[in-house]
Design an enzyme around this catalytic site. Structure first.
Site, PDB file in Angstrom:
ATOM      1  N   HIS A 308       4.479 -51.117 -38.410  1.00  0.00           N
ATOM      2  CA  HIS A 308       5.855 -51.632 -38.369  1.00  0.00           C
ATOM      3  C   HIS A 308       6.008 -52.511 -37.141  1.00  0.00           C
ATOM      4  O   HIS A 308       5.424 -52.234 -36.095  1.00  0.00           O
ATOM      5  CB  HIS A 308       6.854 -50.460 -38.280  1.00  0.00           C
ATOM      6  CG  HIS A 308       8.233 -50.852 -38.675  1.00  0.00           C
ATOM      7  ND1 HIS A 308       9.101 -51.461 -37.809  1.00  0.00           N
ATOM      8  CD2 HIS A 308       8.879 -50.736 -39.852  1.00  0.00           C
ATOM      9  CE1 HIS A 308      10.245 -51.689 -38.435  1.00  0.00           C
ATOM     10  NE2 HIS A 308      10.133 -51.262 -39.671  1.00  0.00           N
ATOM     11  N   ASP A 366       8.049 -47.006 -46.485  1.00  0.00           N
ATOM     12  CA  ASP A 366       7.489 -47.335 -47.810  1.00  0.00           C
ATOM     13  C   ASP A 366       6.317 -46.454 -48.200  1.00  0.00           C
ATOM     14  O   ASP A 366       5.807 -46.570 -49.313  1.00  0.00           O
ATOM     15  CB  ASP A 366       7.052 -48.809 -47.806  1.00  0.00           C
ATOM     16  CG  ASP A 366       8.256 -49.715 -47.649  1.00  0.00           C
ATOM     17  OD1 ASP A 366       8.285 -50.516 -46.698  1.00  0.00           O
ATOM     18  OD2 ASP A 366       9.195 -49.573 -48.449  1.00  0.00           O
TER      19      ASP A 366
HETATM   20  C1  SDX Z   1       9.560 -52.682 -44.042  1.00  0.00           C
HETATM   21  O1  SDX Z   1      11.421 -54.995 -40.092  1.00  0.00           O
HETATM   22  C2  SDX Z   1      11.860 -53.931 -40.689  1.00  0.00           C
HETATM   23  O2  SDX Z   1      12.700 -53.212 -40.182  1.00  0.00           O
HETATM   24  C3  SDX Z   1      11.291 -53.717 -42.080  1.00  0.00           C
HETATM   25  C4  SDX Z   1      11.709 -52.423 -42.770  1.00  0.00           C
HETATM   26  C5  SDX Z   1      13.191 -52.416 -43.106  1.00  0.00           C
HETATM   27  O3  SDX Z   1      13.733 -51.305 -43.297  1.00  0.00           O
HETATM   28  O4  SDX Z   1      13.763 -53.508 -43.273  1.00  0.00           O
HETATM   29  O5  SDX Z   1      11.393 -51.314 -41.957  1.00  0.00           O
HETATM   30  C6  SDX Z   1      10.974 -52.255 -44.118  1.00  0.00           C
HETATM   31  O6  SDX Z   1       9.272 -53.829 -44.308  1.00  0.00           O
HETATM   32  C7  SDX Z   1       8.529 -51.710 -43.531  1.00  0.00           C
HETATM   33  C8  SDX Z   1       7.113 -52.347 -43.411  1.00  0.00           C
HETATM   34  C9  SDX Z   1       6.510 -52.395 -44.814  1.00  0.00           C
HETATM   35  N1  SDX Z   1       5.248 -53.168 -44.789  1.00  0.00           N
HETATM   36  C10 SDX Z   1       4.060 -52.568 -44.939  1.00  0.00           C
HETATM   37  O7  SDX Z   1       3.892 -51.352 -44.988  1.00  0.00           O
HETATM   38  C11 SDX Z   1       2.902 -53.550 -45.067  1.00  0.00           C
HETATM   39  C12 SDX Z   1       1.742 -53.087 -44.176  1.00  0.00           C
HETATM   40  N2  SDX Z   1       2.131 -53.258 -42.768  1.00  0.00           N
HETATM   41  C13 SDX Z   1       1.732 -54.492 -42.110  1.00  0.00           C
HETATM   42  O8  SDX Z   1       1.671 -55.614 -42.922  1.00  0.00           O
HETATM   43  C14 SDX Z   1       2.396 -54.659 -40.748  1.00  0.00           C
HETATM   44  O9  SDX Z   1       2.299 -53.462 -40.090  1.00  0.00           O
HETATM   45  C15 SDX Z   1       3.834 -55.134 -40.681  1.00  0.00           C
HETATM   46  C16 SDX Z   1       4.035 -56.379 -41.443  1.00  0.00           C
HETATM   47  C17 SDX Z   1       4.752 -54.078 -41.187  1.00  0.00           C
HETATM   48  C18 SDX Z   1       4.141 -55.397 -39.206  1.00  0.00           C
HETATM   49  O10 SDX Z   1       3.336 -56.416 -38.819  1.00  0.00           O
HETATM   50  P1  SDX Z   1       3.413 -57.015 -37.310  1.00  0.00           P
HETATM   51  O11 SDX Z   1       4.481 -56.380 -36.527  1.00  0.00           O
HETATM   52  O12 SDX Z   1       3.419 -58.505 -37.405  1.00  0.00           O
HETATM   53  O13 SDX Z   1       2.116 -56.453 -36.689  1.00  0.00           O
HETATM   54  P2  SDX Z   1       0.743 -57.178 -36.796  1.00  0.00           P
HETATM   55  O14 SDX Z   1       0.533 -57.653 -38.198  1.00  0.00           O
HETATM   56  O15 SDX Z   1       0.621 -58.142 -35.690  1.00  0.00           O
HETATM   57  O16 SDX Z   1      -0.226 -55.927 -36.581  1.00  0.00           O
HETATM   58  C19 SDX Z   1      -0.546 -55.520 -35.280  1.00  0.00           C
HETATM   59  C20 SDX Z   1      -1.994 -55.086 -35.381  1.00  0.00           C
HETATM   60  C21 SDX Z   1      -2.885 -56.154 -36.046  1.00  0.00           C
HETATM   61  O17 SDX Z   1      -4.185 -55.984 -35.526  1.00  0.00           O
HETATM   62  P3  SDX Z   1      -4.658 -57.061 -34.357  1.00  0.00           P
HETATM   63  O18 SDX Z   1      -4.470 -58.457 -34.952  1.00  0.00           O
HETATM   64  O19 SDX Z   1      -3.730 -56.811 -33.184  1.00  0.00           O
HETATM   65  O20 SDX Z   1      -6.090 -56.700 -34.107  1.00  0.00           O
HETATM   66  O21 SDX Z   1      -2.080 -53.927 -36.244  1.00  0.00           O
HETATM   67  C22 SDX Z   1      -2.852 -54.253 -37.391  1.00  0.00           C
HETATM   68  C23 SDX Z   1      -2.929 -55.753 -37.492  1.00  0.00           C
HETATM   69  O22 SDX Z   1      -4.158 -56.149 -38.112  1.00  0.00           O
HETATM   70  N3  SDX Z   1      -2.119 -53.689 -38.536  1.00  0.00           N
HETATM   71  C24 SDX Z   1      -2.664 -53.031 -39.544  1.00  0.00           C
HETATM   72  C25 SDX Z   1      -1.596 -52.656 -40.364  1.00  0.00           C
HETATM   73  N4  SDX Z   1      -0.461 -53.089 -39.848  1.00  0.00           N
HETATM   74  C26 SDX Z   1      -0.783 -53.738 -38.715  1.00  0.00           C
HETATM   75  N5  SDX Z   1      -3.946 -52.729 -39.838  1.00  0.00           N
HETATM   76  C27 SDX Z   1      -4.134 -52.032 -40.970  1.00  0.00           C
HETATM   77  N6  SDX Z   1      -3.167 -51.620 -41.825  1.00  0.00           N
HETATM   78  C28 SDX Z   1      -1.878 -51.916 -41.535  1.00  0.00           C
HETATM   79  N7  SDX Z   1      -0.930 -51.511 -42.350  1.00  0.00           N
END
Ligand code: SDX
Length: 431
Positions: A308, A366
Site C-alpha cells: 500500500h 483487497d
Molecule cells: C487500494 O491509495 C489507497 O488508499 C488505495 C486503497 C483505497 O481504499 O482507496 O487503499 C485501495 O488500492 C489498495 C491497494 C490495492 N492494490 C494492490 O493490492 C496491488 C498490489 N500492490 C502494489 O501494486 C502496490 O503495493 C501499490 C500499488 C498498492 C502501492 O504501490 P507504491 O506505493 O507505488 O509502492 P511501489 O510500487 O513503489 O512498491 C514499493 C516497493 C517496490 O519495490 P522496489 O522498486 O522499491 O524494489 O515494494 C514492491 C515494489 O516492487 N512492492 C511489491 C508489492 N507492492 C509493492 N512487491 C510485490 N508484491 C506487491 N504487492
C-alpha cells in the site's frame, strides 16, 4: 510566536526562499509551496505524488505507520463494529454521527431515491451480456447526468444535496442491475422496507419465481464491507473525482471518472486480481514459486492484495475483512475454502519473509475481500463494482468538501519537459 517556515537555498544563491509550514490537527505538517514557481521559476517534481498533499481535508485521516484509519475522528474498527453503512455515510457527508431523528430522516431520504429512471433499464440493453460490469458502471453512472438534469447545477447547495443522495441511493440499484444483466436475469426493484445492504443483496439474488429471504448475518457482513470501503483519504480514484470536480463537471460525471480510475488492478481492481491470483496459485505448495516471482525485479508479477502507498503496517480494514470472511464462511457452512487456505498461508509466509518485511508489505483491504464476496455469491467481475458502490459516498463527500471550499480552483499540474526543443517543419519530400 513566529510562524514556522522552511527555507530553500538554490545553488548557494541568496536570498533564501522561505515558505510557511502549515500544521494539521494530526499527521505530517506541510510546506506551502504555492508561491514556489512565482518566487523561483521552478516547479516541484513528485510523480505519483508520494510526498504531495493535494488539498486540505477534514474527512479521513490515515496513519500508515501505525495502521490507523479515522473517519471524522472515529476509528474504522468502531464504525464497522457498531454502526451501519448509512450512519457512516451521514458521518462522512456532514461531519458528525447522526442523532436518532437525523438517522431516521437520512435513511428515509436515501431509501426514497433508490429507484432509477425506468428509461435507464433500456440503456443496459446496448451492452453485450458478457461486458465487464465495471464497463457497464462507467457508462451507466456517467449517463445519470442525462437523466437527472435537475441535480447537476453544482452552484446550488440543494441540487448538490439531491445529487449526493441520488448517487448514494442509486449505486446499489445500478450495481445490482449490472449484475442481473451480466447473468441474464430480470432486474429486481428495490424494496423500501429493507436496509441498505439487505436491499442490495435482494436486488442481486432475488428472482421473480420465488420469495427471497435475505440472511441477516450476510446482510450485516455486507454493511460492514461497505463501511470498510467507504472512504480512504486522497487515493487515486478520490483524487480523480476531485480533479474532475475542480473543473465544475457535474457530480455524476465526476463519480464516473472515479469508477474508471478505481477499476485499475493497482487500485480497486486488486480485489478481483487477488482472487484470480489465488486461483492461479492453485495450491499451498505452489506459494513459494509465486513469492519468488513477486520478489523478482524482472517479473511484473506482484502479490495482489499486498502492499500500500500509505500503510507500512497492517491495513486496519484487512483485519476486519479477514474476521468478516471467517464469519461469512462460517454462516454459509463453508468449512475448507481452498482459496482461504492459500490466502492464510500466503499471508503467513509473506509476513515472515525478509523482502516483505523490509519493504513493509502487508495485506491490504483487497486481500480477503475477494474470498468473502465470492462466498456471498458474487462473480469476481463484480468485486470492484461493490468497491465502487461503497466508495461512492467517499467520493461524494470529498467532492462536496472541495466544491464548498471558498479557495477551490481548477487543478492544473505542470511538468518537467524533456522532449524536443523548437525545430521547424520539414516537408515530407525532404524527410
Ligand atoms: C487500494 O491509495 C489507497 O488508499 C488505495 C486503497 C483505497 O481504499 O482507496 O487503499 C485501495 O488500492 C489498495 C491497494 C490495492 N492494490 C494492490 O493490492 C496491488 C498490489 N500492490 C502494489 O501494486 C502496490 O503495493 C501499490 C500499488 C498498492 C502501492 O504501490 P507504491 O506505493 O507505488 O509502492 P511501489 O510500487 O513503489 O512498491 C514499493 C516497493 C517496490 O519495490 P522496489 O522498486 O522499491 O524494489 O515494494 C514492491 C515494489 O516492487 N512492492 C511489491 C508489492 N507492492 C509493492 N512487491 C510485490 N508484491 C506487491 N504487492
Amino acid at each position: 510566536m513566529t510562524k514556522p517556515t522552511a527555507k530553500l537555498e538554490i545553488g548557494g544563491e541568496s536570498p533564501e526562499h522561505e515558505f510557511d509550514i502549515l500544521k494539521g490537527s494530526v499527521g505530517p505538517d506541510v510546506i506551502n509551496i504555492a508561491s514556489l514557481y512565482k518566487d523561483t521559476g521552478m516547479f516541484t517534481y513528485d510523480p505519483g505524488f508520494t510526498s504531495t498533499a493535494s488539498c486540505e481535508s477534514k474527512i479521513t485521516y490515515i496513519d500508515g505507520d501505525e495502521g490507523i484509519l479515522l473517519h471524522r475522528g472515529y476509528p474504522i474498527e468502531q464504525l464497522a463494529e457498531h454502526g451501519d453503512f448509512l450512519e457512516a455515510c451521514y458521518l462522512l457527508l456532514y461531519g458528525e454521527l447522526p442523532t436518532k431523528a437525523q438517522k431516521e430522516d437520512f435513511d428515509y431520504r436515501v431509501t426514497h431515491h433508490t429507484m432509477v429512471h425506468e428509461q435507464m433499464t433500456r440503456f443496459f440493453t446496448g451492452f453485450r451480456r458478457d461486458a465487464h460490469p465495471m464497463a457497464v458502471m462507467c457508462g451507466v453512472v456517467g449517463a445519470m447526468s442525462a437523466f437527472y438534469h435537475d441535480s447537476t447545477d453544482i452552484s446550488d447547495p440543494h441540487q448538490r444535496m439531491v445529487a449526493s443522495l441520488r448517487m448514494i441511493a442509486k449505486m446499489p440499484t445500478i450495481a445490482a442491475m449490472a449484475y442481473k444483466y451480466h447473468v441474464g436475469q430480470p432486474f429486481v426493484y428495490p424494496k423500501n422496507e429493507l436496509s441498505y445492504a439487505a436491499n442490495f443483496l435482494h436486488m442481486c439474488f432475488a428472482v421473480p419465481c420465488e420469495d427471497y429471504k435475505v440472511n441477516p448475518v450476510l446482510a450485516r457482513a455486507m454493511e460492514r464491507i461497505f463501511i470498510l470501503h467507504a472512504d480512504h483519504e486522497q487515493n487515486a480514484s478520490t483524487s480523480t473525482v476531485r480533479l474532475a470536480g475542480s473543473s465544475g463537471a457535474n457530480p455524476f460525471a465526476c463519480i464516473a471518472a472515479g469508477i474508471a480510475c478505481l477499476w485499475g488492478p493497482a487500485h480497486g481492481g486488486a480485489n478481483e486480481a487477488a482472487l484470480n491470483m489465488l486461483s492461479e496459485i492453485g495450491s499451498v505448495d505452489r506459494i513459494p514459486e509465486f513469492i519468488d516471482r513477486a520478489k523478482d525485479k524482472n517479473d511484473p508479477f506482484r502479490l495482489m492484495g499486498f502492499g500500500h502507498r500509505v500503510y507500512k503496517n497492517y491495513d486496519p480494514r484487512a483485519k476486519i475483512m479477514q474476521k468478516t470472511c471467517h464469519e461469512v464462511l462460517g454462516e454459509l457452512g463453508i468449512k475448507d475454502d481452498p482459496q482461504l487456505d492459500i490466502a492464510m498461508e500466503l499471508e503467513r509466509i509473506a509476513l515472515t519473509d525478509e523482502y516483505f518485511i523490509e519493504k513493509k508489505l502487508y495485506p491490504n483491504i483487497d486481500f480477503y475481500s475477494g474470498i468473502t464476496l465470492k462466498a456471498l455469491g458474487f462473480p469476481t467481475t463484480m468485486f470492484t463494482v461493490l468497491f465502487a458502490l461503497a466508495r461512492t459516498v467517499g467520493w461524494i463527500a470529498q467532492w462536496k468538501e472541495m466544491i464548498e471550499d471558498p479557495k477551490q480552483k481548477i487543478g492544473r499540474p505542470r511538468q518537467l519537459y524533456t522532449g524536443a526543443t523548437h525545430r521547424d517543419y520539414v516537408p515530407i519530400a525532404k524527410r
